[in-house]
Enzyme design. Structure first.
Site, short mmCIF file in Angstrom:
data_model
loop_
_atom_site.label_atom_id
_atom_site.label_comp_id
_atom_site.label_asym_id
_atom_site.label_seq_id
_atom_site.Cartn_x
_atom_site.Cartn_y
_atom_site.Cartn_z
N ALA A 177 -2.28 -2.47 6.49
CA ALA A 177 -1.27 -1.85 5.63
C ALA A 177 -0.06 -2.74 5.39
O ALA A 177 0.60 -2.62 4.37
CB ALA A 177 -0.82 -0.51 6.22
N CYS A 178 0.20 -3.66 6.31
CA CYS A 178 1.37 -4.54 6.18
C CYS A 178 1.14 -5.67 5.18
O CYS A 178 2.03 -6.47 4.93
CB CYS A 178 1.76 -5.11 7.55
SG CYS A 178 0.45 -6.10 8.30
#
Length: 177
Positions: free
Chosen positions: A152-153
């Site tokens: 997700a980062c």
């Protein structure tokens, strides 16, 4: 089977909703406990609708019965699944920190515990996380290893929570017979 799903604060919380669906479809009774951080990603109503049961969040909410909720949940479950399990919750589990409903329940249960970690690859590779995971394994906690992939980062690496069907199959494997 009675499954307590403990949901912690990660973007992977959306996969936990699919886990509830799979367990209910498989004939299991599911109750969900969420950390306050998990509620920042998905509202308890989602899990209440999917599980058809009350969702537990507040450590000091007035219990439905005379027993405190964390004790009732701890003794009710045949298996406790922490998914997604953040580095923070994993560290708390190792140290016996019981500062929310989920961690208090984990400390009180005698049921088998299964953890599905999810975090950034740097966090997963950190020596502290590795030590925490190793210690939990020594105590009998089962770990469903995270996968490699897009995180997700915005980076790629090991840390993605295992897919719901793989976690479902793992729980079935350890609880059959």
């Amino acid at each position: 089977m009675k499954i307590l799903l403990c949901v912690t604060g990660s973007i992977a919380v959306y996969k936990a909703a699919e886990l509830v669906r799979l367990f209910v479809k498989g004939g299991d009774e599911v109750r969900v406990a969420m950390t306050p951080a998990a509620c920042e990603f998905v509202r308890p109503l989602t899990f209440q609708t999917l599980s058809q049961n009350q969702v537990y969040v507040e450590q000091f909410a007035a219990p439905e019965q005379w027993r405190p909720e964390h004790i009732s949940l701890a003794t009710w479950a045949d298996v406790v699944l922490v998914a997604p399990a953040t580095a923070n919750t994993i560290a708390k589990m190792r140290c016996g920190i019981a500062d929310n409903l989920v961690t208090s329940t984990l400390l009180a249960t005698r049921a088998p515990i299964v953890v599905a970690p999810t975090m950034n690859d740097g966090m997963w590779e950190n020596a502290s996380t590795a030590e925490n995971i190793d210690e939990l394994k020594k105590r009998g906690v089962r770990i469903v290893e995270p996968c490699d992939g897009e995180l997700a980062c915005g980076t790629s690496g090991r840390g993605r929570m295992a897919e719901p069907d793989a976690i479902f199959d793992y729980i079935r494997k350890i609880t059959c017979c």
